[in-house]
Design a protein around this motif. Structure first.
Motif: not given
Length: 196
Positions: A3-8, A10-15, A180-196
Motif C-alpha cells: 500500500f505505497s502512496v509513493n507517486i513514483n 510503478f502500479e499496475s493499472e489492471k482492476e 490502506v485508506r490513504s492508498y485506496m483514496v489515492k487510487m480512487l482519486d486517480l480514476v475519478n478525476k475528470p478527463k482533460k
C-alpha cells in the motif's frame, strides 16, 4: 510494500491489482490484526446493502472465479471477480468489481447471475451477488437514466433485487488502517478525476 502512496512507484493499472491488494492484502487477511472485526464489519455492510442478513464466519477469499471450477457446466466466463466462500455457514458472496472500466448490465450482472443461478441449482449454498463500483461511475450511469440503453435504468427495473451495489468509497471507510485508506483514496482519486 503493498500500500505505497509513493507517486513514483510503478502500479499496475489492471482492476484486479486493486481488488487483490484490498481484499487479500488487507481486508480478509487473517495474518493482520483485527481480522474478525473486519469480517463482522463486512457482514454488517453487505447485509445493509442487500436487506438480507449475511453470516460469513471465516471466509476464504478467491479471485477470478468460474462455475466450471465447481463442476458446473463448461462455460468459461466468470461468475465473480471476488468470491467470499464460507463452507461453515454455506454462504458465498460473489462480487463483480469495477474500478477503471464502466459497468454493464449485460456483461457484469446478467451473465454473472446466469452462472450464479446454475450454481444455486447444484449446490446447497446461499449466494449473494454484488457489483462493486466507485460512486463517481455510479453517478455517471445514473445521469444517463433517461437514455434508451441506460444500464442504470435496466438495473433498477430488472436486477435491483438480485444484485446489490457496493461502493469502493464505503469499503475504504471500513478500514482501520490509515495506510490502506490513504492508498485506496489515492487510487480512487486517480480514476475519478475528470478527463482533460
Amino acid at each position: 510494500m503493498i500500500f505505497s502512496v509513493n507517486i513514483n512507484a510503478f502500479e499496475s493499472e489492471k482492476e484486479r491489482n486493486l481488488y487483490y491488494k484490498f481484499f487479500a492484502g488487507y481486508f480478509f487477511n487473517e495474518l493482520i490484526d483485527g481480522y474478525s472485526d473486519r469480517v463482522s464489519l463486512m457482514n454488517e455492510h453487505l447485509s445493509m446493502k442487500s436487506n438480507n442478513p449475511i453470516h460469513l464466519v471465516n471466509p476464504a477469499v478467491s479471485f477470478d472465479n468460474h462455475s466450471y471450477q465447481l463442476g458446473i457446466g463448461s462455460d468459461k466466463g466468470e461468475f465473480a471477480d471476488i468470491l467470499l466462500h464460507d463452507p461453515k455457514s454455506n454462504t458465498m458472496v460473489a462480487i463483480e468489481a469495477k474500478y477503471l472500466t464502466n459497468w454493464s448490465v449485460n456483461k457484469d450482472i446478467e451473465s454473472n447471475l446466469e452462472r450464479i443461478n446454475a450454481i444455486r441449482e447444484k449446490l446447497n449454498y446461499e449466494i449473494h451477488f454484488y457489483i462493486l463500483v466507485s460512486k463517481t461511475k455510479w453517478a455517471s450511469a445514473e445521469k444517463m437514466k433517461n437514455h434508451k440503453f441506460s444500464n442504470y435504468s435496466k438495473y433498477i427495473k430488472y436486477h435491483s433485487n438480485e444484485a446489490g451495489v457496493l461502493f469502493w468509497e464505503d469499503l475504504v471507510q471500513l478500514c482501520a488502517s490509515e495506510q490502506v485508506r490513504s492508498y485506496m483514496v489515492k487510487m480512487l482519486d486517480l480514476v475519478n478525476k475528470p478527463k482533460k
